[in-house]
Design an enzyme around this catalytic site. Structure first.
Site, PDB file in Angstrom:
ATOM      1  N   TYR A 238       0.796  -1.221   0.000  1.00 10.97           N
ATOM      2  CA  TYR A 238       0.000   0.000   0.000  1.00 10.97           C
ATOM      3  C   TYR A 238       0.836   1.281   0.000  1.00 10.97           C
ATOM      4  O   TYR A 238       0.331   2.337  -0.365  1.00 10.97           O
ATOM      5  CB  TYR A 238      -0.924   0.032   1.228  1.00 10.97           C
ATOM      6  CG  TYR A 238      -1.929  -1.091   1.259  1.00 10.97           C
ATOM      7  CD1 TYR A 238      -2.782  -1.322   0.185  1.00 10.97           C
ATOM      8  CD2 TYR A 238      -2.034  -1.919   2.372  1.00 10.97           C
ATOM      9  CE1 TYR A 238      -3.704  -2.351   0.215  1.00 10.97           C
ATOM     10  CE2 TYR A 238      -2.959  -2.953   2.409  1.00 10.97           C
ATOM     11  CZ  TYR A 238      -3.788  -3.166   1.325  1.00 10.97           C
ATOM     12  OH  TYR A 238      -4.694  -4.178   1.349  1.00 10.97           O
ATOM     13  N   ILE A 239       2.070   1.198   0.467  1.00 12.87           N
ATOM     14  CA  ILE A 239       2.872   2.420   0.587  1.00 12.87           C
ATOM     15  C   ILE A 239       3.931   2.473  -0.504  1.00 12.87           C
ATOM     16  O   ILE A 239       4.309   1.447  -1.083  1.00 12.87           O
ATOM     17  CB  ILE A 239       3.529   2.524   1.982  1.00 12.87           C
ATOM     18  CG1 ILE A 239       4.381   1.287   2.281  1.00 12.87           C
ATOM     19  CG2 ILE A 239       2.466   2.710   3.054  1.00 12.87           C
ATOM     20  CD1 ILE A 239       5.095   1.331   3.624  1.00 12.87           C
TER      21      ILE A 239
END
Length: 840
Positions: A119-120
């Site tokens: 997600y990052i």
């Protein structure tokens, strides 16, 4: 025979295993130290960090990459799984220096974890691209599977290790290097290059305060104390505004709850209000002092932590313990060497380019290219003809012409010849010569070039990286003085027991588990013990109290009869220091000696007693007065002075005496905002127990305060502090912001409430106290204007302003201008030693 062979084989196997274990352990320990836990001095990176940055450089196209993809790329170089790579990447990203992050990367202040790697996103920061990479100056080695090259160390042109810090635990070895401020590191590097002294102190992204007086350059044996900022919101609420380095808000709150449960502090509740900024709200229990609670939070919770640095780095493949000054020196020298190598490479490239451009100019200007139009038998003869044509011009060049040079010239396209502009080539050559001259100058002045490099980094990346951790000295907090008295102490005087478990017996006082208890018995014995459930002291206890170490004011007056001689002695003594649980005999040592009279006096008071002798004694006077003030205060082991040789029936209190001690001398330690008895700061005078302090603050409030040493005053806000005299007149000048004028007033302190603040200037936004004095006849100089317009007016206040009430607004003194200044002057006043004015 078979048995012998088996035993021999077993012996050989055992010897082989022993040898292998020795080798394996050493290999393992070396591997963990060199390849996992301890950073290299050259670039300040551990292997996993170096491999992550190298992998990110390979992927770099200016856009963000998913962290999961970065981890996958780094696994080509780091054979330890994705978890270790992901943790190291998040750790570097949270330091906000080498990696530009996007998404939820967690929070070191609260302890929140980063989101999942899918997600990052991340990419190399512009700073990292500027300082950490240059393939031409990088030493390379094969990766663990032999399929790729990876850097041995990155060509880091910045003291990264000092900026980021490092922490690691190896086999029998550990390192802990604290982070330092970006701009201060650069300033120190420049000072080192200039041969000047410099200082480096830690700075943490979490803010807080640091006492680095024992930092010892970050070497082993050093220690720093780190505190959170705690503000007094009101008398019932404290706000913790940041967390110490290495402590999360959750851990801090847990430590506060634990201290409360243990009775060391007393609070109602603790609430985490952290959002963009840290804020932990502590609600105090009724009647609890905010000042003492702040000290207790530092003494008993993680609001203050102690950190022991241990700067260990890898130098020449060996762990070495160094200080931060030496780390900076090594890094700066490495940077200087890398810059030199870059300049040398650039110079060689420029000279090569100048050589080829000059060849190209001659090739076309002298029409040597026409040799290509002639019919030569072979290509080699063509090249030879061209080389021969260059012979007359060789002196114009700086090196010999090679076959490769000629081949490169012949590969020029025809359209290049067609569009050729000799003037353009001449311009290029002049530009190259200028660049070569500059590079040579930089090489000859490498220190100046390195300084300019650091200054460029600071100008480009230093904004927003100002110091976040306040450097200040911390006062030593005595845990006994701030511990909450949450234990009830009882005594059974007849049987000689003291303790918290004797709830059916006589109550003594509320104490803390850190207190020492001093006890005296009728037999003349003294003992000091810790607070416990039940402790035997000795029968017939005559006095019990909380013991204060090094207390030179509490004086004990005692009269006892010596059982051997029958003589009555009197003595006065202090008890400043003892061995806990040891019994001390205060008499001459007789087994049946007993105390006839005993008092404990907080300020050395010396009463008068009536001594009544036995009616059957042969003494002429059967009653007489005895004044303790006639005795000197001596050591507790002293015998004392003889009172009478006759038997004494009893000794009775007759009259209270005065203190034989001088007043307690107090100072105001403006560094810590504390009262002190140790001659630190501004001397306030000699104080008797009933004396009070007058404290005036810049916000226009005053406070009548007691002499409690645990009380804290904000040193940045105190404008005047002195012994309170209710007869003194206070003269104050303040700004009335609404009317844009300075007012003056004279008044006496009329309030009597202790420790409360009272506003004595007109309330309003922007109003503030400009100057104040308690001198009886002050003269003020009013200075206004600048340069030729400057003027000074002298005003005798006593004849100009009448005494008024403390709530009065006062009268106008001067209009407000930015240049207006006030100064008290006593030049026309005769001063006395007993009444020295304070000037502000």
């Amino acid at each position: 025979m078979a048995k012998s062979k088996i035993n021999e084989q077993a012996f050989n196997l055992d010897s082989g295993l022993t040898g292998q274990y020795k080798t394996w352990f050493l290999d393992y320990a070396s591997y963990v130290i060199l390849e996992r836990a301890v950073p290299a001095v050259e670039d300040g990176l551990k292997p996993v960090q170096r491999r992550i940055l190298h992998a990110m450089k390979e992927m770099d196209d200016g856009r963000y990459n998913k962290v999961a993809n970065i981890i996958g790329q780094a696994m080509q170089y780091h054979p330890h799984g994705d978890a270790s790579i992901g943790d190291a990447l998040v750790n570097m990203g949270q330091k906000d220096l080498l990696i530009d992050t996007q998404g939820n990367w967690g929070d070191v202040r609260t302890g929140d974890d980063a989101a999942a790697a899918r997600y990052i996103e991340a990419r190399l920061s512009k700073f990292a691209l500027d300082v950490a990479f240059n393939a031409k100056t990088t030493d390379w080695a094969l990766s663990y599977d032999g399929r790729k090259n990876e850097p041995v160390t990155l060509p880091m042109k910045f003291p990264l290790l000092l900026a980021q810090g490092a922490e690691g635990i190896a086999v029998g070895l550990a390192t802990k290097i604290l982070p330092h401020n970006f701009n201060e590191i650069i300033d120190a590097a420049i000072k080192y290059l200039r041969g000047r002294k410099f200082e480096l102190l830690p700075d943490f992204l979490t803010g807080g305060m640091i006492d680095a007086s024992n930092y010892n350059e970050g070497k082993r044996g050093g220690r720093v104390r780190v505190r959170a900022h705690i503000e007094e919101f009101d008398k019932k609420t404290l706000l913790i505004k940041d967390v110490p380095y290495g402590v999360t808000t959750a851990a801090l709150m847990d430590s506060i709850v634990k201290a409360n449960d243990q009775g060391k502090i007393k609070i109602k509740k603790v609430t985490d209000n952290t959002a963009a900024e840290v804020e932990i709200q502590v609600d105090l229990a009724p009647g609890i002092s905010p000042d003492i609670t702040i000290d207790a939070l530092y003494a008993f919770t993680d609001c203050e932590v102690s950190i022991s640095p241990n700067a260990c780095v890898i130098v020449d493949k060996k762990p070495v313990f160094l200080g931060v000054h030496e780390l900076l020196r090594l890094s700066v020298e490495k940077t200087k060497d890398l810059l030199r190598r870059e300049l040398e490479i650039k110079l060689a490239e420029l000279q090569e380019k100048w050589h080829y451009t000059s060849l190209e100019k001659i090739f076309f200007e002298e029409k040597i290219y026409k040799e290509l139009e002639k019919r030569h038998e072979t290509w080699e003869k063509v090249l030879g003809a061209i080389a021969k044509a260059f012979e007359p011009f060789r002196k114009q060049l700086r090196r010999d012409i090679t076959r490769e040079d000629i081949v490169k010239l012949t590969e020029k396209p025809v359209r290049r010849i067609y569009k050729l502009d000799i003037d353009e080539l001449n311009e290029q050559i002049r530009g190259l010569e200028k660049e070569i001259k500059q590079v040579k100058s930089d090489l000859n002045n490498l220190v100046d070039f390195t300084v300019a490099y650091y200054e460029g980094l600071q100008k480009k990346y230093g904004k927003g990286r100002e110091r976040k951790t306040e450097v200040k000295l911390f006062e030593a907090i005595q845990a006994k003085q701030v511990a909450i008295a949450n234990i009830k102490l009882y005594v059974n005087k007849a049987d000689g027991f003291v303790g918290s478990g004797l709830k059916k017996d006589e109550f003594v006082a509320d104490v803390s588990n850190l207190d020492d208890i001093i006890v005296f018995t009728k037999a003349g014995k003294m003992k000091i013990v810790k607070v416990a459930d039940k402790v035997f002291i000795g029968k017939d206890i005559i006095h019990i109290a909380v013991f204060q170490k090094n207390d030179e004011r509490t004086t004990y007056n005692m009269m006892y009869v010596d059982s051997k001689s029958g003589i009555v002695f009197a003595k006065r003594f202090n008890v400043t220091g003892i061995t806990r649980d040891k019994e001390y005999d205060l008499t001459k040592g007789g087994e049946k000696s007993k105390v006839l009279y005993f008092t404990a006096n907080a300020n050395g008071e010396a009463e008068i007693v009536k001594v009544v002798l036995n009616p059957n004694s042969s003494a002429r006077n059967k009653e007489f007065d005895f004044a303790f003030e006639e005795l000197e205060i001596k050591n507790r082991s002293s015998m004392g002075n003889q009172v009478t040789k006759y038997p004494v029936k009893n000794v009775k209190f007759k009259e209270a005496g005065r203190s034989t001690l001088g007043g307690r001398k107090l100072w105001f330690d403006d560094q810590f905002g504390r009262l002190s008895t140790e001659a630190k700061g501004e001397y306030l005078g000699s104080f008797q127990p009933e004396d009070r302090l007058l404290v005036m603050y810049k916000d226009g409030t005053y406070q009548i305060a007691d002499q409690e040493l645990t009380r804290k005053f904000d040193p940045d806000q105190v404008i005047e502090i002195e012994k309170f005299n209710p007869d003194k007149i206070v003269t104050a000048i303040y700004l009335d912001n609404d009317k844009q004028q300075f007012n003056i007033k004279r008044f006496k302190i009329e309030t009597t409430t202790l420790n409360n603040k009272f506003m004595f200037i007109k309330e309003g936004d922007g109003n503030f106290l400009e100057a104040v004095t308690t001198h009886p006849e002050p003269i003020v100089l009013i200075k206004s204007g600048r340069g030729t317009q400057a003027r000074t007016q002298k005003v005798k206040i006593a004849g100009f302003v009448e005494t008024m009430g403390w709530k009065a607004v006062g009268i106008k003194l001067a209009d407000f201008t930015k240049s207006t200044e006030f100064e008290w002057t006593m030049k026309e006043i005769k001063e006395t030693e007993s009444d020295q004015p304070e000037l502000f």
